[in-house]
Design a protein around this motif. Structure first.
Motif, mmCIF file in Angstrom:
data_model
loop_
_atom_site.group_PDB
_atom_site.id
_atom_site.type_symbol
_atom_site.label_atom_id
_atom_site.label_comp_id
_atom_site.label_asym_id
_atom_site.label_seq_id
_atom_site.Cartn_x
_atom_site.Cartn_y
_atom_site.Cartn_z
ATOM 1 N N PHE A 67 0.824 -1.208 0.000
ATOM 2 C CA PHE A 67 0.000 0.000 0.000
ATOM 3 C C PHE A 67 0.860 1.262 0.000
ATOM 4 C CE2 PHE A 67 -2.862 -3.199 1.616
ATOM 5 C CZ PHE A 67 -4.102 -2.842 1.110
ATOM 6 N N ALA A 68 2.131 1.110 -0.347
ATOM 7 C CA ALA A 68 3.046 2.254 -0.249
ATOM 8 C C ALA A 68 2.608 3.410 -1.136
ATOM 9 C CB ALA A 68 4.467 1.824 -0.601
ATOM 10 N N ARG A 69 2.034 3.135 -2.290
ATOM 11 C CA ARG A 69 1.638 4.196 -3.217
ATOM 12 C C ARG A 69 0.132 4.376 -3.290
ATOM 13 N NH1 ARG A 69 5.703 3.412 -8.434
ATOM 14 N NH2 ARG A 69 7.664 3.548 -7.255
ATOM 15 N N ALA A 70 -0.594 3.777 -2.363
ATOM 16 C CA ALA A 70 -2.038 3.989 -2.319
ATOM 17 C C ALA A 70 -2.337 5.396 -1.799
ATOM 18 C CB ALA A 70 -2.693 2.944 -1.438
ATOM 19 N N LYS A 71 -3.528 5.891 -2.111
ATOM 20 C CA LYS A 71 -3.878 7.263 -1.762
ATOM 21 C C LYS A 71 -4.911 7.307 -0.632
ATOM 22 C CE LYS A 71 -3.243 9.041 -6.487
ATOM 23 N NZ LYS A 71 -3.919 9.705 -7.635
ATOM 24 N N ASN A 72 -4.797 8.374 0.181
ATOM 25 C CA ASN A 72 -5.817 8.746 1.175
ATOM 26 C C ASN A 72 -6.092 7.638 2.185
ATOM 27 O OD1 ASN A 72 -6.232 11.312 -0.053
ATOM 28 N ND2 ASN A 72 -7.606 10.360 -1.558
ATOM 29 N N LEU A 73 -5.043 7.013 2.697
ATOM 30 C CA LEU A 73 -5.201 6.035 3.767
ATOM 31 C C LEU A 73 -5.177 6.763 5.108
ATOM 32 C CD1 LEU A 73 -2.799 3.234 2.457
ATOM 33 C CD2 LEU A 73 -5.283 3.091 2.611
ATOM 34 N N THR A 128 -5.577 6.856 9.507
ATOM 35 C CA THR A 128 -4.866 6.165 10.585
ATOM 36 C C THR A 128 -5.445 4.788 10.857
ATOM 37 O OG1 THR A 128 -4.384 8.307 11.595
ATOM 38 C CG2 THR A 128 -4.117 6.348 12.983
ATOM 39 N N ASN A 129 -6.781 4.695 10.901
ATOM 40 C CA ASN A 129 -7.410 3.398 11.177
ATOM 41 C C ASN A 129 -7.124 2.389 10.057
ATOM 42 O OD1 ASN A 129 -8.520 4.319 13.585
ATOM 43 N ND2 ASN A 129 -10.390 5.065 12.583
ATOM 44 N N GLN A 130 -7.151 2.877 8.847
ATOM 45 C CA GLN A 130 -6.862 1.979 7.728
ATOM 46 C C GLN A 130 -5.422 1.484 7.786
ATOM 47 O OE1 GLN A 130 -7.892 4.630 4.543
ATOM 48 N NE2 GLN A 130 -9.980 3.805 4.320
ATOM 49 N N LEU A 131 -4.485 2.397 8.070
ATOM 50 C CA LEU A 131 -3.085 1.999 8.169
ATOM 51 C C LEU A 131 -2.869 1.008 9.302
ATOM 52 C CD1 LEU A 131 -1.260 5.396 7.525
ATOM 53 C CD2 LEU A 131 -1.194 3.350 6.084
ATOM 54 N N GLN A 132 -3.559 1.230 10.426
ATOM 55 C CA GLN A 132 -3.432 0.310 11.548
ATOM 56 C C GLN A 132 -3.931 -1.084 11.163
ATOM 57 O OE1 GLN A 132 -5.507 1.560 15.071
ATOM 58 N NE2 GLN A 132 -4.792 -0.166 16.309
ATOM 59 N N TYR A 133 -5.049 -1.125 10.445
ATOM 60 C CA TYR A 133 -5.586 -2.429 10.024
ATOM 61 C C TYR A 133 -4.623 -3.107 9.045
ATOM 62 C CZ TYR A 133 -8.599 -5.957 7.970
ATOM 63 O OH TYR A 133 -9.108 -7.152 7.538
ATOM 64 N N ILE A 134 -4.087 -2.322 8.113
ATOM 65 C CA ILE A 134 -3.164 -2.886 7.119
ATOM 66 C C ILE A 134 -1.942 -3.466 7.799
ATOM 67 C CG2 ILE A 134 -1.602 -2.269 5.232
ATOM 68 C CD1 ILE A 134 -3.769 -0.216 4.356
ATOM 69 N N CYS A 135 -1.362 -2.716 8.724
ATOM 70 C CA CYS A 135 -0.154 -3.184 9.394
ATOM 71 C C CYS A 135 -0.427 -4.400 10.274
ATOM 72 C CB CYS A 135 0.438 -2.052 10.237
ATOM 73 S SG CYS A 135 1.009 -0.631 9.256
ATOM 74 N N ASN A 136 -1.597 -4.426 10.924
ATOM 75 C CA ASN A 136 -1.926 -5.541 11.817
ATOM 76 C C ASN A 136 -2.269 -6.818 11.064
ATOM 77 O OD1 ASN A 136 -1.539 -3.901 14.028
ATOM 78 N ND2 ASN A 136 -3.712 -3.392 14.262
ATOM 79 N N ASN A 137 -2.592 -6.706 9.773
ATOM 80 C CA ASN A 137 -3.051 -7.883 9.031
ATOM 81 C C ASN A 137 -2.109 -8.268 7.882
ATOM 82 O OD1 ASN A 137 -6.019 -8.706 9.928
ATOM 83 N ND2 ASN A 137 -5.840 -6.464 10.078
ATOM 84 N N GLY A 174 -0.310 -6.370 5.751
ATOM 85 C CA GLY A 174 -0.088 -5.502 4.619
ATOM 86 C C GLY A 174 1.236 -4.764 4.738
ATOM 87 N N ARG A 175 1.682 -4.157 3.646
ATOM 88 C CA ARG A 175 2.969 -3.462 3.647
ATOM 89 C C ARG A 175 2.764 -1.980 3.382
ATOM 90 N NH1 ARG A 175 6.902 -5.934 -0.425
ATOM 91 N NH2 ARG A 175 5.020 -6.230 -1.682
ATOM 92 N N HIS A 176 3.432 -1.182 4.209
ATOM 93 C CA HIS A 176 3.384 0.273 4.070
ATOM 94 C C HIS A 176 4.594 0.847 4.796
ATOM 95 C CE1 HIS A 176 1.979 4.447 4.408
ATOM 96 N NE2 HIS A 176 1.228 4.158 3.360
ATOM 97 N N PRO A 177 5.151 1.945 4.309
ATOM 98 C CA PRO A 177 6.329 2.524 4.991
ATOM 99 C C PRO A 177 6.096 2.859 6.454
ATOM 100 C CG PRO A 177 6.061 3.486 2.809
ATOM 101 C CD PRO A 177 4.861 2.632 3.052
ATOM 102 N N GLU A 178 4.855 3.103 6.882
ATOM 103 C CA GLU A 178 4.589 3.466 8.276
ATOM 104 C C GLU A 178 4.381 2.249 9.166
ATOM 105 O OE1 GLU A 178 1.567 6.370 8.768
ATOM 106 O OE2 GLU A 178 2.306 7.662 7.154
ATOM 107 N N CYS A 179 4.347 1.059 8.566
ATOM 108 C CA CYS A 179 4.200 -0.140 9.386
ATOM 109 C C CYS A 179 5.512 -0.426 10.116
ATOM 110 C CB CYS A 179 3.826 -1.339 8.520
ATOM 111 S SG CYS A 179 2.155 -1.236 7.828
#
Length: 738
Positions: A713-719, A721-730, A732-737
């Protein structure tokens, strides 16, 4: 056999260049094979390159499509018919630039082949043969000439092997499998070109058919390839041409070596030719038998001519008498139709029915014209029955009358009296009923019928009702282009047939054309519309449940609010089609092309869109619960406010797609490409209330959340805080995880 006279003339040796030595180092058969490959490649490239450019222009040109060039269309159809290519896949509207390049794809191979054949005939070399130092000659050592060159190439080299392969493919049960044809063609060409390996002089079948030899131009006429003459064993034979080509072919029997020389061979015959018996010689030896044969032949020809003339005269007299009787009957019946007696109605009805039984080409046009002018309702019905009995013969004039009556209705609707409007409506109903009954009774005989622009729409006035009902019929091959079929019923009818050869997927398939037709509110439940042409067809609120639309051509079609539950849209072309508000529950749309389609508010619960092209499509507000979008192309698609609960988006291409406010609960996003995807307000999981009457909620269960393991999800748009938390907990990959 006598020995030829041989005259030896010495000449100087010719210097050899590097390329000449290289060509001489390669075996003769290797160079011949390379020359064939180059010749075929040049011809193929001259057709494939402009065709590919034209295809690219057709897909990307912003210009308005135009009708395909007639020459290109004729060539395309001829090739398709020969190779059993389905007619429905042929192009009919192309970009202007495509017409130009496709014309070039036809002209360039013809020009190239003609030029190479001319060179081969005049010089004995095509361009690749010249490069590879090969020369085609006759037994006299001269170029083959144009006629011999055409015979060698068109018949011997290509015509015979490819023709044999085609006949085997066409008449041994392999038809229409194109792969088998390619295999047979390859085998036949291999046998023909490989025949040179088993011949003592390395002559292929096409060389033997044309009486030609392929020789080494770098050395002259090689003895292994060219032995057109037999010589006395005590002489050596050296063949030399003006340009210095030469080859030592034999040595003398006493093993004495000879110097390189130029040999001019002069063939002289020292034996008298044997007299060959012929017809004139036989006639001179047998004058009596000749006279008897000629006498009988003359008598037979005179008698045959006399008998044939008498038969012809009698047949012409019978034909004139029959036509005269028919003409008298026809005129009598026409006169009876103008009767004014007290029993005129019964007489006119009888005359109408008698005309229908009359074998006269004037009967049907006359009855149709009478229907367009008749004012008595009972006679209008009688005319309808009479025309139905004529079958397919009556369809063309009925179609023309239908269009004329529709124009009359449109005119009278603005300034006609109610009586005139009623009369025209009665005539049109009778015409429509006649067409419908002919289609019902003779459906298996009408695969080429033309009903384009025919108005068979539903009529529902106080005194005139008509509904087109063509259920469970074979309507394959009919032309309904731009016809008005509003409200018609076609349940379980077939619009696609196997054609005269009874093989599916071939050129002669019967394919109905419904392009531009008005099928608003029509009932096509269970209809077979496979491969059917339906470009820009209006199907608003139509019922197509369980209909087979696989491989159909539906560009720009309007399915707004249509029912397509369980329909089959596999591989259908629906570019820029409108399905707004349609019900696509359990639809089978694998590999469908919905590029630029409008699907707002559709219900596609459980639909299968795997591997579909859905780029730039609009799905706003759609219910896509449980739908399968695996491996689908959804670039730039608008999926805002959609319900994607339990949908399968694995391996989907979602670049720059809009998933704003979409419900992604339990959706499978594993392997999807979400570069540039807008997730503004998207819900990855649904919170569950503790009790149904309370606002207190508990975190969503893992099973109800979206599957995002490994998704970048590194280049996804408009994520948020809750979405990022769900992505990281499940997973998913993102620079903020963390």
């Amino acid at each position: 056999m006598t020995s030829p006279t041989i005259k030896q003339v010495h000449n100087q040796a010719v210097s050899r260049s590097f390329s000449l030595r290289l060509n001489r180092a390669l075996p003769m058969m290797t160079r011949r094979l390379a020359a064939v490959v180059l010749e075929v490649s040049f011809v193929a490239a001259s057709a494939v390159i402009p065709y590919s450019i034209g295809e690219y222009a057709n897909e990307h040109s912003p210009a308005e499509p135009v009708p395909i060039n007639p020459v290109v269309a004729a060539t395309e159809e001829a090739i398709a018919k020969t190779l059993a290519y389905p007619r429905a896949r042929l192009n009919r509207q192309v970009a202007p630039l495509t017409n130009l390049f496709w014309c070039g794809a036809i002209v360039m191979p013809v020009v190239l082949v003609s030029w190479q054949l001319y060179r081969l005939g005049k010089t004995g070399q095509t361009t690749p043969k010249q490069w590879l130092k090969l020369w085609v000659v006759t037994p006299m050592g001269t170029p083959p000439g144009l006629i011999r060159a055409v015979w060698r190439e068109a018949v011997g080299r290509w015509g015979l092997p490819l023709g044999t392969a085609y006949l085997l493919w066409r008449y041994t049960g392999a038809f229409p499998d194109f792969g088998i044809l390619l295999g047979l063609a390859g085998v036949m060409l291999l046998i023909e070109h490989g025949s040179g390996w088993i011949h003592s002089r390395r002559r292929t079948l096409h060389d033997r058919m044309a009486g030609t030899y392929v020789v080494n131009a770098a050395q002259g006429l090689a003895s292994g390839s060219f032995n057109g003459w037999q010589t006395d064993r005590d002489h050596s034979v050296t063949l030399e041409f003006d340009n210095g080509w030469r080859q030592q072919s034999e040595t003398s029997t006493n093993n004495q070596s000879h110097h390189p020389s130029v040999t001019t061979i002069v063939l002289t015959s020292q034996s008298s030719s044997r007299r060959v018996p012929h017809l004139w010689w036989w006639m001179r030896r047998h004058p009596g038998a000749t006279l008897l044969i000629l006498s009988f032949a003359g008598m037979a020809s005179v008698l045959g001519t006399f008998v044939g003339t008498q038969v012809y005269i009698q047949r012409q007299a019978n034909w004139r008498e029959f036509n005269q009787q028919n003409n008298q009957v026809f005129l009598a019946l026409v006169k009876q139709l103008s009767s004014t007696s007290a029993t005129a109605l019964e007489e006119r009805q009888g005359a109408i029915l008698a005309l229908a039984r009359l074998d006269d080409p004037r009967a049907v046009p006359f009855l149709v014209d009478l229907l367009g002018q008749e004012k008595t309702p009972s006679l209008i019905d009688t005319l309808q029955q009479a025309l139905v009995s004529k079958g397919a013969e009556a369809l063309p004039p009925l179609q023309r009358l239908n269009q004329a009556l529709q124009n009359d209705r449109d005119t009278l609707a603005r300034r006609g009296t109610p009586g005139e409007q009623q009369l025209v409506a009665l005539r049109q109903r009778a015409t429509n009923r006649a067409i419908a009954k002919i289609l019902t009774i003779y459906s298996s005989e009408l695969h080429d019928a033309d009903l384009s622009r025919t108005d068979l729409s539903q009529m529902d006035t106080r005194s005139v009702q008509f509904t087109l009902v063509l259920d469970n019929l074979d309507l394959a091959g009919l032309n309904f282009r731009s016809a008005i079929l509003t409200g018609g019923s076609f349940q379980n009818s077939r619009f696609y047939g196997a054609g005269a050869d009874q093989r599916w997927g071939t050129f002669d398939d019967w394919i109905a054309d419904l392009s531009g037709a008005e099928l608003k509110e029509a009932d096509l439940t269970g209809a077979n519309l496979n491969n059917v042409l339906m470009a820009r067809t209006n199907l608003i609120r139509a019922i197509l449940n369980r209909a087979n639309l696989a491989d159909s051509y539906l560009i720009g079609a309007n399915f707004s609010s249509a029912q397509l539950i369980g329909a089959d849209l596999t591989r259908a072309v629906l570019e820029n089609a409108s399905l707004t508000g349609a019900n696509l529950g359990e639809v089978k749309a694998s590999l469908v092309n919905l590029h630029g389609g409008s699907l707002g508010q559709v219900s596609a619960v459980g639909g299968d869109f795997s591997f579909a092209d859905l780029t730039q499509s609009n799905w706003q507000g759609a219910d896509l619960s449980g739908a399968n979008f695996s491996h689908a192309k959804l670039q730039d698609a608008d999926l805002s406010s959609t319900k994607l609960v339990k949908a399968n988006l694995s391996q989907a291409q979602l670049q720059n797609a809009k998933l704003q406010k979409a419900n992604l609960s339990a959706v499978d996003l594993r392997g999807a490409n979400v570069t540039g995807t807008d997730f503004l307000g998207a819900m990855f999981a649904t919170a569950v209330p503790v009790k149904s009457d309370q606002f207190i909620t508990q975190p969503p269960a893992t099973a109800s959340g979206a599957r995002v393991q490994g998704v970048n999800f590194a280049r996804a748009k408009n994520l948020d805080t809750n979405q990022l938390q769900y992505i990281c907990n499940n997973g998913g990959r993102h620079p903020e995880c963390p």
